[in-house]
Write a protein that holds these residues in place. Sequence first.
Motif, PDB file in Angstrom:
ATOM      1  N   VAL A 143       0.843  -1.199   0.000  1.00 34.90           N
ATOM      2  CA  VAL A 143       0.000   0.000   0.000  1.00 34.90           C
ATOM      3  C   VAL A 143       0.882   1.254   0.000  1.00 34.90           C
ATOM      4  O   VAL A 143       0.633   2.203  -0.747  1.00 34.90           O
ATOM      5  CB  VAL A 143      -0.979  -0.009   1.196  1.00 34.90           C
ATOM      6  N   ASP A 144       1.924   1.253   0.810  1.00 35.61           N
ATOM      7  CA  ASP A 144       2.846   2.395   0.858  1.00 35.61           C
ATOM      8  C   ASP A 144       3.558   2.589  -0.483  1.00 35.61           C
ATOM      9  O   ASP A 144       3.687   3.720  -0.967  1.00 35.61           O
ATOM     10  CB  ASP A 144       3.883   2.208   1.962  1.00 35.61           C
ATOM     11  N   ALA A 145       3.996   1.485  -1.086  1.00 33.12           N
ATOM     12  CA  ALA A 145       4.700   1.561  -2.380  1.00 33.12           C
ATOM     13  C   ALA A 145       3.768   2.058  -3.481  1.00 33.12           C
ATOM     14  O   ALA A 145       4.168   2.867  -4.326  1.00 33.12           O
ATOM     15  CB  ALA A 145       5.286   0.194  -2.747  1.00 33.12           C
ATOM     16  N   LEU A 146       2.525   1.595  -3.471  1.00 28.23           N
ATOM     17  CA  LEU A 146       1.553   2.072  -4.453  1.00 28.23           C
ATOM     18  C   LEU A 146       1.273   3.562  -4.259  1.00 28.23           C
ATOM     19  O   LEU A 146       1.224   4.330  -5.225  1.00 28.23           O
ATOM     20  CB  LEU A 146       0.244   1.287  -4.353  1.00 28.23           C
ATOM     21  N   GLY A 147       1.084   3.961  -3.014  1.00 28.04           N
ATOM     22  CA  GLY A 147       0.828   5.369  -2.731  1.00 28.04           C
ATOM     23  C   GLY A 147       1.964   6.262  -3.192  1.00 28.04           C
ATOM     24  O   GLY A 147       1.740   7.323  -3.798  1.00 28.04           O
ATOM     25  N   LYS A 148       3.174   5.831  -2.934  1.00 29.12           N
ATOM     26  CA  LYS A 148       4.352   6.593  -3.365  1.00 29.12           C
ATOM     27  C   LYS A 148       4.430   6.656  -4.893  1.00 29.12           C
ATOM     28  O   LYS A 148       4.751   7.698  -5.467  1.00 29.12           O
ATOM     29  CB  LYS A 148       5.613   5.958  -2.788  1.00 29.12           C
ATOM     30  N   ALA A 149       4.113   5.544  -5.555  1.00 27.15           N
ATOM     31  CA  ALA A 149       4.128   5.523  -7.018  1.00 27.15           C
ATOM     32  C   ALA A 149       3.088   6.488  -7.581  1.00 27.15           C
ATOM     33  O   ALA A 149       3.356   7.190  -8.559  1.00 27.15           O
ATOM     34  CB  ALA A 149       3.863   4.102  -7.529  1.00 27.15           C
ATOM     35  N   TYR A 150       1.910   6.547  -6.964  1.00 31.18           N
ATOM     36  CA  TYR A 150       0.897   7.499  -7.425  1.00 31.18           C
ATOM     37  C   TYR A 150       1.356   8.937  -7.210  1.00 31.18           C
ATOM     38  O   TYR A 150       1.192   9.780  -8.088  1.00 31.18           O
ATOM     39  CB  TYR A 150      -0.452   7.260  -6.737  1.00 31.18           C
ATOM     40  N   GLU A 151       1.924   9.215  -6.056  1.00 31.42           N
ATOM     41  CA  GLU A 151       2.373  10.575  -5.760  1.00 31.42           C
ATOM     42  C   GLU A 151       3.498  11.030  -6.673  1.00 31.42           C
ATOM     43  O   GLU A 151       3.512  12.169  -7.137  1.00 31.42           O
ATOM     44  CB  GLU A 151       2.836  10.665  -4.308  1.00 31.42           C
ATOM     45  N   GLU A 152       4.451  10.140  -6.916  1.00 34.13           N
ATOM     46  CA  GLU A 152       5.679  10.539  -7.608  1.00 34.13           C
ATOM     47  C   GLU A 152       5.657  10.317  -9.116  1.00 34.13           C
ATOM     48  O   GLU A 152       6.401  10.983  -9.837  1.00 34.13           O
ATOM     49  CB  GLU A 152       6.867   9.783  -7.002  1.00 34.13           C
ATOM     50  N   VAL A 153       4.855   9.379  -9.607  1.00 31.33           N
ATOM     51  CA  VAL A 153       4.928   9.012 -11.020  1.00 31.33           C
ATOM     52  C   VAL A 153       3.554   8.948 -11.684  1.00 31.33           C
ATOM     53  O   VAL A 153       3.278   9.682 -12.639  1.00 31.33           O
ATOM     54  CB  VAL A 153       5.645   7.655 -11.219  1.00 31.33           C
ATOM     55  N   ILE A 154       2.708   8.064 -11.211  1.00 38.68           N
ATOM     56  CA  ILE A 154       1.485   7.723 -11.934  1.00 38.68           C
ATOM     57  C   ILE A 154       0.569   8.925 -12.114  1.00 38.68           C
ATOM     58  O   ILE A 154       0.084   9.191 -13.216  1.00 38.68           O
ATOM     59  CB  ILE A 154       0.743   6.559 -11.255  1.00 38.68           C
ATOM     60  N   SER A 155       0.311   9.685 -11.043  1.00 37.14           N
ATOM     61  CA  SER A 155      -0.633  10.799 -11.132  1.00 37.14           C
ATOM     62  C   SER A 155      -0.139  11.921 -12.038  1.00 37.14           C
ATOM     63  O   SER A 155      -0.924  12.788 -12.425  1.00 37.14           O
ATOM     64  CB  SER A 155      -0.939  11.353  -9.744  1.00 37.14           C
ATOM     65  N   LEU A 156       1.137  11.899 -12.386  1.00 39.55           N
ATOM     66  CA  LEU A 156       1.718  12.927 -13.253  1.00 39.55           C
ATOM     67  C   LEU A 156       1.667  12.544 -14.730  1.00 39.55           C
ATOM     68  O   LEU A 156       2.044  13.347 -15.588  1.00 39.55           O
ATOM     69  CB  LEU A 156       3.169  13.188 -12.840  1.00 39.55           C
ATOM     70  N   GLN A 157       1.212  11.330 -15.027  1.00 33.74           N
ATOM     71  CA  GLN A 157       1.213  10.840 -16.404  1.00 33.74           C
ATOM     72  C   GLN A 157       0.027  11.373 -17.191  1.00 33.74           C
ATOM     73  O   GLN A 157      -1.063  11.592 -16.652  1.00 33.74           O
ATOM     74  CB  GLN A 157       1.189   9.308 -16.421  1.00 33.74           C
TER      75      GLN A 157
END
Length: 105
Positions: A28-42
Motif C-alpha cells: 500500500v505504501d509503495a503504491l501510494g508513493k508511485a501514485y504521488e511521484e509518477v502515476i498521477s503525473l502521467q
Amino acid sequence: MPTITQGGARQTVITTFEVTPGTCQDLVDALGKAYEEVISLQTGFIAAGIHVNDAQTRVANYSQWTRREDFQAMLRTSEMRERTRAFNALCKTFEPVMYDVVDTF
C-alpha cells in the motif's frame, strides 16, 4: 476521487494483488508513493483508489484513465517498470485488467 459513470471517454483499470498481512502495508505504501511521484503525473491519469480487505490478504487498486493507451504508456516507462518489479516482490500475484463501465446503480 474516482467517479464511476457509464460510457464516456474513460478507461477503468482494476488491479488485484494477493499479499500476506506482513507485506500488505508495504505494498500500500509503495503504491501510494508511485501514485504521488509518477502515476498521477502521467498523461491521461484521472483518479485512483487503493482498497484493502479486512484480512489484509488482498489489495485492489481502481484507477481511471482518459484512454487505454495512456495507461499502457505509463506502464512502459522505465520508472514504472522498476516499480512494478518492486510490487511483484511484495505480493504473491497481481493482475491489472482493463474494464469499460457498462452500468451504474
